[in-house]
Enzyme design. Structure first.
Site, PDB file in Angstrom:
ATOM      1  N   HIS A 121     -54.515   1.170  55.194  1.00  0.00           N
ATOM      2  CA  HIS A 121     -53.316   0.824  54.434  1.00  0.00           C
ATOM      3  C   HIS A 121     -52.701  -0.417  55.111  1.00  0.00           C
ATOM      4  O   HIS A 121     -52.836  -0.583  56.311  1.00  0.00           O
ATOM      5  CB  HIS A 121     -52.372   2.030  54.572  1.00  0.00           C
ATOM      6  CG  HIS A 121     -51.162   2.012  53.701  1.00  0.00           C
ATOM      7  ND1 HIS A 121     -50.032   1.307  54.008  1.00  0.00           N
ATOM      8  CD2 HIS A 121     -50.899   2.662  52.546  1.00  0.00           C
ATOM      9  CE1 HIS A 121     -49.114   1.525  53.069  1.00  0.00           C
ATOM     10  NE2 HIS A 121     -49.607   2.339  52.171  1.00  0.00           N
ATOM     11  N   ASP A 198     -53.410   7.685  61.612  1.00  0.00           N
ATOM     12  CA  ASP A 198     -52.431   7.655  60.527  1.00  0.00           C
ATOM     13  C   ASP A 198     -52.719   8.854  59.617  1.00  0.00           C
ATOM     14  O   ASP A 198     -53.715   8.879  58.902  1.00  0.00           O
ATOM     15  CB  ASP A 198     -52.581   6.328  59.774  1.00  0.00           C
ATOM     16  CG  ASP A 198     -51.750   6.267  58.500  1.00  0.00           C
ATOM     17  OD1 ASP A 198     -51.106   7.274  58.155  1.00  0.00           O
ATOM     18  OD2 ASP A 198     -51.760   5.205  57.859  1.00  0.00           O
ATOM     19  N   GLN A 201     -51.865  10.417  54.719  1.00  0.00           N
ATOM     20  CA  GLN A 201     -52.601  10.887  53.543  1.00  0.00           C
ATOM     21  C   GLN A 201     -53.318  12.219  53.791  1.00  0.00           C
ATOM     22  O   GLN A 201     -53.766  12.863  52.854  1.00  0.00           O
ATOM     23  CB  GLN A 201     -53.611   9.797  53.163  1.00  0.00           C
ATOM     24  CG  GLN A 201     -53.912   9.665  51.698  1.00  0.00           C
ATOM     25  CD  GLN A 201     -52.697   9.484  50.831  1.00  0.00           C
ATOM     26  OE1 GLN A 201     -52.411  10.329  50.002  1.00  0.00           O
ATOM     27  NE2 GLN A 201     -51.950   8.404  51.004  1.00  0.00           N
ATOM     28  N   LYS A 224     -44.758  12.575  51.478  1.00  0.00           N
ATOM     29  CA  LYS A 224     -46.076  12.831  50.882  1.00  0.00           C
ATOM     30  C   LYS A 224     -46.466  14.296  51.023  1.00  0.00           C
ATOM     31  O   LYS A 224     -47.531  14.712  50.592  1.00  0.00           O
ATOM     32  CB  LYS A 224     -47.119  11.928  51.523  1.00  0.00           C
ATOM     33  CG  LYS A 224     -46.897  10.466  51.119  1.00  0.00           C
ATOM     34  CD  LYS A 224     -47.983   9.543  51.584  1.00  0.00           C
ATOM     35  CE  LYS A 224     -47.648   8.133  51.095  1.00  0.00           C
ATOM     36  NZ  LYS A 224     -48.436   7.110  51.776  1.00  0.00           N
ATOM     37  N   CYS A 362     -51.921  -0.924  48.419  1.00  0.00           N
ATOM     38  CA  CYS A 362     -51.636  -1.389  49.783  1.00  0.00           C
ATOM     39  C   CYS A 362     -52.900  -1.432  50.620  1.00  0.00           C
ATOM     40  O   CYS A 362     -52.870  -1.184  51.832  1.00  0.00           O
ATOM     41  CB  CYS A 362     -50.598  -0.514  50.492  1.00  0.00           C
ATOM     42  SG  CYS A 362     -49.004  -0.491  49.702  1.00  0.00           S
TER      43      CYS A 362
HETATM   44  C1  LIG Z   1     -48.277   6.057  52.374  1.00  0.00           C
HETATM   45  C2  LIG Z   1     -49.095   5.623  53.495  1.00  0.00           C
HETATM   46  C3  LIG Z   1     -48.559   4.881  54.549  1.00  0.00           C
HETATM   47  C4  LIG Z   1     -47.132   4.404  54.560  1.00  0.00           C
HETATM   48  O1  LIG Z   1     -46.226   5.469  54.553  1.00  0.00           O
HETATM   49  P1  LIG Z   1     -44.673   5.186  54.373  1.00  0.00           P
HETATM   50  O2  LIG Z   1     -44.103   6.529  54.083  1.00  0.00           O
HETATM   51  O3  LIG Z   1     -44.530   4.230  53.231  1.00  0.00           O
HETATM   52  O4  LIG Z   1     -44.174   4.607  55.655  1.00  0.00           O
HETATM   53  C5  LIG Z   1     -49.383   4.545  55.598  1.00  0.00           C
HETATM   54  N1  LIG Z   1     -50.674   4.935  55.623  1.00  0.00           N
HETATM   55  C6  LIG Z   1     -51.233   5.657  54.628  1.00  0.00           C
HETATM   56  C7  LIG Z   1     -52.662   6.061  54.721  1.00  0.00           C
HETATM   57  C8  LIG Z   1     -50.459   6.020  53.531  1.00  0.00           C
HETATM   58  O5  LIG Z   1     -51.022   6.730  52.541  1.00  0.00           O
END
Ligand SMILES: *Cc1c(COP(=O)(O)O)cnc(C)c1O
Length: 404
Positions: A121, A198, A201, A224, A362
């Site tokens: 992302h 990260d 997701q 999320k 993104c």
């Molecule tokens: C949504 C997302 C982000 C960013 O998250 P925010 O809540 O906008 O800070 C970063 N990495 C991944 C894989 C995402 O799906």
């Protein structure tokens, strides 16, 4: 037994109409919907507890502080962190990543290397590019293959004693690929590099165990995973969090301040300058409770069913191509209709009450790899149904007819 129709009753928004049609919400990878149980906690907080935390001697402030710190403990338990002070509450994944990237500014030296993956992302690319500019370190990228999987032999080749940091998402938001983070972490540790995963997701679908993974940093956003926007978390191993300098200066993060010298507060407050999103943090805890009540095993297997069903149905449409075909993926389907722009498909689907995402998600480097401007992305949650997928499939067929 998992009863989706009972679960759906927890989500008031699912009964609304969009353009005269019942809402079909398939944009869960961008943000999830909020159950009444979490909405109630938000209303209750502002109705009964609203106060600033950690500084007040009065009852409201103490009650709000207790609720906030209980939420931190829920998050700690959920991710199985060793200590609650290893959980830093942030405004979300982006904030968490920037906090770590900023911290490494004082650790990295020229010629050090950072490895990221081709599946990232933007929020997991740009902070590292900025970090490299500040420190003179170099960014290396683990490439991907046609299935949308990382090429692990290339990862092996990139690792060296110059590698100081590895940053990979647990699950790709654009394609749904589940990355082999266990082996990524193990290999990085062999050469002494730190790893940040990260989890923005992955956390809606699985329950990560940070101690078992032995990961150095793990980040996620509440919105999320059935929580509100504007709140998220950073897990960091105690030794790492002690090593990193504070990110922002302000109230709450200090032990003592004089004009000559300021000493910083202990963890986690060192990284929590200013008044945090108190209500959001408490609601994040409630969202974790809600998802655990359903159970992540149940969620994962139900969503996998939806994924298989939707993949099969969508592939029956002539000229439809799915991007991201790893066997190891979550309930995200990125696709295009031959010769038709994803934006046009999304617009027609919206007229039918179906919410999908269109564009590069993104993750422009992934789109460049496939040489496409973007995709239509349908992402499913445990509150979605097969009949909603049927509505999507009919909608895509209709869009194809109207646009070709
Ligand atoms: C949504 C997302 C982000 C960013 O998250 P925010 O809540 O906008 O800070 C970063 N990495 C991944 C894989 C995402 O799906």
């Amino acid at each position: 037994m998992f009863k989706v129709h009972d679960i759906r009753k927890d989500f008031p928004i699912l009964s609304r109409k969009v353009n005269g049609k019942p809402l079909v919400y398939f944009d869960n990878a961008a943000t999830s919907q909020t159950p009444q149980q979490v909405i109630d906690v938000i209303v209750d907080y502002y109705s009964n507890y609203n106060a600033n935390i950690h500084r007040g001697v009065h009852t409201l402030s103490q009650e709000a502080t207790d609720l906030y710190e209980q939420a931190r403990q829920k998050i700690q338990a959920h991710f199985n962190a060793k200590f609650s002070h290893e959980i830093i509450l942030t405004s979300g994944t982006t904030h968490s990543i920037n906090l770590v990237a900023n911290g490494f500014s004082s650790i990295l030296k020229k010629d050090d290397e950072i490895i990221v993956s081709a599946l990232e992302h933007h929020s997991n690319i740009v902070p590292w590019q900025m970090l490299c500019e500040r420190t003179g370190a170099t960014l290396k990228v683990i490439p991907m293959n046609q299935e949308g999987e990382l090429v692990m032999t290339e990862y092996d080749n990139l690792l060296s004693e110059k590698t100081k940091l590895v940053f990979v998402n647990h699950i790709s938001n654009a394609l749904g690929t589940i990355n082999p983070i266990e082996s990524i972490i193990e290999k990085a540790h062999k050469i002494g590099a730190a790893v940040l995963i990260d989890g923005a997701q992955s956390c809606p679908h699985i329950k990560p165990d940070v101690q078992k993974l032995d990961v150095d940093f793990y980040v996620a956003s509440a919105h999320k995973m059935c929580g509100p926007t504007g709140v998220g978390m950073l897990y960091g191993k105690e030794e790492w969090l002690n090593k990193l300098p504070p990110y922002q200066g302000g109230g709450e993060m200090i032990a003592e301040v004089t004009f000559e010298k300021t000493t910083y507060a202990a963890l986690p407050h060192k990284f929590e300058a200013g008044t945090p999103n108190i209500c959001g943090g408490i609601a994040f805890g409630a969202a974790i409770d809600y998802m655990n009540t359903i159970g992540f095993d149940v969620i994962a297997s139900y969503e996998h069913d939806l994924l298989d069903y939707a993949t099969k149905k969508l592939l029956e449409i002539d000229g439809l191509k799915i991007y991201g075909t790893s066997k190891n993926k979550t309930s995200v389907i990125s696709f295009n209709l031959k010769g038709i722009h994803p934006y046009d498909v999304g617009t027609i689907l919206d007229k039918l009450g179906i919410a999908v995402r269109t564009g590069h998600h993104c993750a422009q480097p992934i789109m460049d790899y496939f040489k496409i401007p973007g995709t239509v992305r349908a992402s499913f949650s445990f509150y979605n149904t097969k009949s909603e997928i049927d509505i999507l499939v009919e909608g895509v067929k209709k869009a194809k007819m109207m646009l070709s």
